[in-house]
Design a protein around this motif. Structure first.
Motif, short mmCIF file in Angstrom:
data_model
loop_
_atom_site.label_atom_id
_atom_site.label_comp_id
_atom_site.label_asym_id
_atom_site.label_seq_id
_atom_site.Cartn_x
_atom_site.Cartn_y
_atom_site.Cartn_z
N ASP A 206 0.85 -1.47 0.44
CA ASP A 206 -0.12 0.37 0.11
C ASP A 206 0.70 1.26 -0.09
O ASP A 206 1.41 1.89 1.02
CB ASP A 206 -1.20 -0.15 1.48
CG ASP A 206 -1.57 1.38 0.72
OD1 ASP A 206 -1.37 2.21 0.26
OD2 ASP A 206 -2.80 0.84 1.56
N HIS A 209 1.17 6.78 1.44
CA HIS A 209 1.89 8.01 1.74
C HIS A 209 2.34 8.36 0.84
O HIS A 209 3.52 9.10 1.10
CB HIS A 209 1.73 8.23 2.80
CG HIS A 209 0.47 8.52 3.93
ND1 HIS A 209 -0.61 9.21 3.72
CD2 HIS A 209 -0.50 6.84 4.57
CE1 HIS A 209 -1.38 8.88 4.38
NE2 HIS A 209 -1.48 7.52 4.57
N SER A 239 -6.39 10.29 -3.85
CA SER A 239 -7.16 10.85 -2.76
C SER A 239 -5.99 12.07 -1.49
O SER A 239 -6.08 12.68 -0.54
CB SER A 239 -7.69 9.92 -1.67
OG SER A 239 -8.05 9.10 -1.97
N LYS A 240 -4.20 11.31 -1.90
CA LYS A 240 -3.55 12.30 -0.72
C LYS A 240 -3.06 13.01 -2.26
O LYS A 240 -3.01 13.86 -2.23
CB LYS A 240 -2.66 11.56 -0.61
CG LYS A 240 -3.65 10.38 0.87
CD LYS A 240 -3.40 9.38 1.58
CE LYS A 240 -4.79 9.35 2.74
NZ LYS A 240 -4.48 7.48 3.02
C1 PLP Z 1 -6.06 6.69 2.96
C2 PLP Z 1 -5.01 5.60 2.84
C3 PLP Z 1 -6.35 4.58 2.27
C4 PLP Z 1 -8.12 4.45 1.60
O1 PLP Z 1 -7.22 5.54 1.00
P1 PLP Z 1 -8.61 6.44 0.32
O2 PLP Z 1 -8.63 6.90 -1.16
O3 PLP Z 1 -8.85 7.94 1.37
O4 PLP Z 1 -10.13 5.48 0.33
C5 PLP Z 1 -5.85 3.15 2.47
N1 PLP Z 1 -4.46 3.17 3.01
C6 PLP Z 1 -3.50 3.70 3.52
C7 PLP Z 1 -2.33 3.36 4.11
C8 PLP Z 1 -4.19 4.70 3.56
O5 PLP Z 1 -3.39 6.24 4.02
#
Ligand code: PLP
Length: 377
Positions: A206, A209, A239-240
């Protein structure tokens, strides 16, 4: 547990764990308005300041003009429009992967994909500090759940060996993050990749960030270490740092084709607006351009002002108790700074913290002013 929701809310409140929505009276950005006051925003994940970037707003508007407001169907039925397909091609190329698939959110990506990859008879092994979406996705999959202590590769190796010894044929999916969302530290990716390969397991990384922030042209930690082809699933979110919303996974063609057939959060959900996919292509191009590099340099400079040793744009100050953390956050707010108090269950009990997120859009002087108000300065 009380049957009455009001009693449950009382209990949350008494424990310092009640959460309430507090709308902003301004767009998102490095400075926001809330309850009639201007606040420097250190609570968002807008690492490059793209959420308010005019190029993305213009591209969004252009997308609406060209493709309309909605997508009107799920992706497999009639909801795949040209920008969805183009975004997935751009992203696969950027991620050095054969293919990619986009979802409405990062959360939906996890919830959709993990149960499509593993199920009953398989095993998921998660880092202890994995995000809620990954934990819920692993539970939903019906696979056996195992957890290894945060970033502890020897323990991960032991678990892998135990699981493999018990069952030579089931799938094993190791799940971890590039940058941990509440601690800001990185995973030891090369060691994890090696452990996963030795056990003939699969790896879900994942990059929520890290995407946009870390690695060559911001393509993440796997790109930074040249490990993209050895990470089975490169997941992330728009989204970030990308400043929009949506999630993605990049993988081999056959894994992506399988996800198209099996990921329920993909199949049974209306496609994201085509205008969003259009704007996301613009965001991806911006992130990978020299302008994106300039933003990353500015971000790194801002991070150095707050914490020269930090490995990411997330800088936690662990205070321990909920009360102390809430109090510290309201003191900062009184001084004009918005910094969230992060509590259980987002972090383990007894580790409540202020979580500062830095953006390229912050002024260095403002970051320096915040530093003077934070614990330890
Ligand atoms: C924010 C986040 C998500 C979810 O992503 P969204 O697009 O906000 O739903 C998944 N994994 C991690 C590590 C995150 O910080």
């Amino acid at each position: 547990m009380a049957t009455d929701p009001a009693a449950e809310l009382e209990a949350l409140s008494a424990a310092g764990l009640l959460r309430v929505l507090r709308p902003l009276d301004s767009p998102a950005g490095p400075q926001v308005m809330r309850d009639g006051r201007a606040l420097h925003n250190f609570a968002s994940n807008d690492y490059l300041g793209l959420a308010g970037h005019p190029r993305l707003a213009e591209s969004f508007i252009e997308g609406v003009k060209r493709y309309g407001a909605g997508s009107a169907a799920s992706r497999l039925v009639a909801g795949t429009l040209a920008p969805h397909a183009a975004l997935e091609e751009d992203l696969a190329a950027a991620k050095n992967a054969e293919a990619s698939l986009v979802f409405s959110s990062g959360f939906a990506t996890a919830i959709g994909c993990l149960p499509a990859i593993v199920g009953s008879g398989d095993t998921v092994i998660l880092d202890k500090l994995c995000h809620a979406s990954l934990i819920d996705a692993a539970k939903l999959s019906g696979a056996t759940l195992r957890v290894f202590p945060h970033n502890d590769v020897p323990k991960l190796r032991k678990l892998l060996a135990t699981v493999r010894a018990k069952d030579a044929s089931g799938r094993i999916l190791v799940v971890t993050e590039s940058v941990f969302s509440m601690d800001g530290d990185l995973c030891p990716l090369l060691e994890i990749v090696e452990a996963v390969e030795e056990a003939e397991a699969l790896l879900w990384l994942d990059e929520a960030h890290a995407f946009g922030v870390i690695g060559p042209s911001g393509m993440g930690l796997a790109a930074q270490y040249g490990l993209q082809e050895r990470v089975t699933f490169q997941m992330g979110t728009f989204s970030k740092a990308a400043g929009l919303s949506g999630g993605y996974v990049a993988a081999s063609r056959s894994w992506i084709d399988l996800l198209v057939n099996r990921a329920r959060a993909f199949i049974y959900s209306t496609a994201p607006p085509p205008s969003l996919a259009h704007a996301t292509r613009e965001s991806l191009a911006l992130i990978r351009s020299s302008d994106g590099e300039t933003l990353r340099e500015r971000l790194r400079a801002n991070i150095r002002v707050l914490s020269p040793a930090a490995g990411s744009a997330i800088i936690p100050f662990v205070l321990g108790s909920n009360e102390a953390t809430l109090e510290a956050a309201s003191r900062l707010e009184a001084e004009g700074f918005m910094v969230p108090a992060i509590r259980y269950p987002t972090v383990p009990r007894g580790t409540a913290r202020l979580r500062v997120s830095i953006s390229a859009a912050h002024d260095q002087e403002v970051v320096a002013a915040l530093k003077n108000l934070l614990p330890g300065s």
